[in-house]
Design an enzyme around this catalytic site. Structure first.
Site, PDB file in Angstrom:
ATOM      1  N   ARG A 271       0.824  -1.215   0.000  1.00 37.57           N
ATOM      2  CA  ARG A 271       0.000   0.000   0.000  1.00 37.57           C
ATOM      3  C   ARG A 271       0.852   1.257   0.000  1.00 37.57           C
ATOM      4  NH1 ARG A 271      -5.101  -1.198   3.099  1.00 37.57           N
ATOM      5  NH2 ARG A 271      -5.058   0.962   3.720  1.00 37.57           N
TER       6      ARG A 271
ATOM      7  N   LYS B 123      -4.983  10.569 -20.385  1.00 38.27           N
ATOM      8  CA  LYS B 123      -5.237   9.271 -19.724  1.00 38.27           C
ATOM      9  C   LYS B 123      -5.325   8.172 -20.766  1.00 38.27           C
ATOM     10  CE  LYS B 123      -5.132   9.378 -15.567  1.00 38.27           C
ATOM     11  NZ  LYS B 123      -4.001  10.176 -15.853  1.00 38.27           N
TER      12      LYS B 123
END
Ligand code: G6P
Length: 612
Positions: free
Chosen positions: A27, A489
């Site tokens: 994480r 993107k």
């Protein structure tokens, strides 16, 4: 955000905490720590071990001096309040080291609670918001730990997932959550509390999912769920059959998709504790008086890549809401010009990593020219944060996908807050308008969730459009930057050619490219230039290019004109820009996935570009 693990059972807790923290490493974090209840010779104490760096360092320390005990908690910290240091690493304790707490999330009213507890004689050692929790529990403790926890949690506002224990009740591990995930793993004679199923998956697949505002009291007899005020709740027990890799991605096939699904939370974390209902903004980390802010009549926003597009949206709202000259600049170009910066300029660097080389050089140059500098970044104590006069943190938690998604949303929300702050200081916004803008921001997380609910429809359109090799993205006004980001993107993760243009500029060249094999993604959602954008769409349709339009719910005006539509919830233009951005992130993701691309690590790209 951070990672939490808690253990209560018959085995030694320390090796299990170590293994679980290793599994939470993916994480991203900056420091780590564990606390274990050690019993011996009729005494009991808490053994605390911390690392200001990696879990491996923590493990090395633990191996040298292994705490023995069957109850413990562990944490990987992603700094939000205070730098990554041993003192700020979790677990945190009360004045007497009897209560230990690990926490994910942000406690909005920690400053107020801390001041109150200090006046009652509590002594704090860290800069964290978390430390108020053990002290507040200590303050309420009158012989019943669970009751003291309940009272403390009723005072706390914000977001939390907590795991905690007390030396006075050594067979009780307590977990609680509000606006942050927490699960309880149920094994054979042993129990786990974790922020993330990944941490516990090798030990058990039987998981009790806590609901919002619920807590679990875990004893050797098992977990008991209740609301914060003590009402019992029915246990929602599920069986997970994920492997570790699936669990890390929360069941999503890619980190990018997981992170897009975290955008509602990222938006909420960006305004949490910073905005009143009537739109007064207060950045704790960048506390500056109205008088001081009024000195600045020129705002420069520097960024690269997605952060440059975020800066363009910032430019738009600062000009529109605050009436102040604002300009978004490509930091790599800015650094080689002779910028007209003065001591009336506020330079804001937009950088999720805080380490982008060009952005840092731009920041240093602005500082040298006497500008007040501010970093908006996701990484506490990053170079941008350290080298600026002030820093505002995104609080998005680590982002693993190379293409920025949730941090972009957080950058937009944070700049909207900055625009409101500037507009208020300069006296350019009425109370009604402030309330309206604040309402728009508060409704944003739920509206983003509605965009995500429409994911299947967006995936269907992505499937249809993935046969094309070229794309044009068009928008006007606030949506010009949305279109540029939509094109970026798509190209970065699908390797298809995509470019962005303003609606007006389209006619001056790019329109020559259009034909039935060159589709246009047109951002036609709510904006002050919505009508003009409709005219642009008519021009495109006349060239036989397929048009995929983003429209606001309730606007049927393009129904018979465009080829396809993505409908987003109706909202004001600034909110709509965020919603469209998320819809286009989903579109790019699904096209890239359709084409079998490496969505999380696209070729030739890096998450953070630390060289020129
Ligand atoms: C790289 C990343 C982009 C990011 C840009 C700026 O190009 O691939 O996703 O937008 O850097 O990064 P920053 O950390 O400064 O926001």
């Amino acid at each position: 955000m951070c990672g939490i693990i808690g253990y209560l059972g018959e085995r030694q807790a320390t090796p299990i905490l170590m293994e679980s923290l290793k599994r939470l490493e993916y994480r991203g974090y900056d420091s780590a720590g564990v606390a274990v209840i050690e019993t011996g010779d009729g005494t009991r104490h808490t053994s605390v071990t911390k690392s200001e760096a990696k879990v491996d360092l923590l493990i090395a320390k633990l191996k040298e001096n292994m705490p023995t005990g069957t109850v413990g908690i562990g944490h990987t910290r992603w700094a939000t309040h205070g730098k990554p240091t041993i003192i700020n690493a979790h677990p945190h304790a009360d004045c007497h080291g009897r209560i230990s707490v690990v926490h994910n999330g942000i406690i909005e009213n920690f400053a107020e609670i801390k001041a109150e507890l200090e006046s009652l004689g509590h002594e704090f050692t860290s800069e964290t918001d978390t430390e108020v929790v053990p002290h507040l529990i200590e303050q309420y403790y009158k012989g019943d730990f669970l009751l003291a926890v309940r009272k403390a949690l009723q005072r706390i506002k914000g977001a939390y997932a907590l795991a905690m224990f007390s030396l006075d009740d050594p067979e009780l591990l307590v977990g609680a959550r509000l606006n942050a995930p927490l699960v309880v793993g149920i094994g054979e004679g042993e129990y786990f509390i974790a922020s993330d199923i990944t941490a516990i998956i090798p030990y058990t697949k039987k998981v009790l999912i806590l609901g919002e505002g619920e807590m679990a009291a875990v004893t050797p007899l098992g977990p008991e769920g209740s609301t914060l005020d003590g009402q019992p709740v029915d246990a929602k027990i599920v069986h997970v059959d994920w492997d570790v890799a699936q669990a890390q991605k929360g069941g999503f096939p890619h980190f990018m998709l997981k992170e897009i699904h975290e955008t509602p939370e990222a938006a909420a974390n960006a305004f949490r504790g910073r905005m009143t209902d009537d739109g007064l903004v207060n950045f704790i980390e960048f506390a500056i008086s109205d008088d001081h802010l009024r000195r600045y009549h020129d705002v420069r926003l520097l960024g690269m890549g997605t952060s440059l597009h975020a800066a363009m949206l910032g430019e738009y709202v600062i000009e529109d809401w605050a009436g102040i000259r604002a300009r978004a600049e490509d930091a790599s170009e800015f650094r080689y010009r002779r910028p007209t910066i003065t001591d009336e300029t506020l330079t804001v660097v937009i950088t999720q990593s805080g380490e982008t080389a060009d952005t840092l050089v731009g920041l240093h140059q602005a500082r040298e020219r006497g500008s007040l500098t501010l970093a908006i970044t996701n990484v506490v104590a990053s170079s941008a944060a350290r080298d600026s006069d002030g820093a505002i943190y995104l609080h998005s938690g680590p982002e693993i996908g190379v293409a920025s998604t949730k941090t972009l949303v957080a950058h937009l929300v944070t700049q909207y807050l900055l625009a409101l702050r500037l507009a208020t200081a300069h006296g350019r916004v009425s109370l009604e308008r402030r309330e309206e803008l604040a309402r728009g921001l508060r409704e944003l997380p739920d509206k983003i969730r509605r965009v995500l609910d429409n994911s299947t429809d967006i995936a269907r359109l992505a499937h249809k459009y993935s046969r094309f090799r070229n794309f044009m993205f068009v928008g006007r006004g606030i949506n010009h930057a949305v279109a540029l980001e939509g094109a970026l993107k798509l190209k970065e993760i699908s390797y298809l050619h995509a470019e962005g243009s303003s609606g007006g500029e389209l006619k001056h060249g790019p329109i020559a490219l259009l034909d039935p094999d060159f589709p246009v993604v047109a951002v036609c959602t709510e904006s002050s230039t919505r009508e003009k954008m409709a005219s642009t769409v008519h021009e495109i349709v006349a060239r036989d290019a397929p048009v995929l339009a983003l429209v606001s719910e309730g606007d049927g005006s393009l129904d018979d004109i465009v080829t396809d539509q993505i409908v987003i919830p109706a909202a004001d233009e600034a909110t709509s820009a965020v919603l469209s951005t998320v819809a286009l992130q989903l579109f790019a993701y699904h096209v890239a996935n359709e084409l079998g691309r490496d969505v999380d690590q696209p070729r030739n790209l890096a998450k953070s570009v630390t060289v020129e």
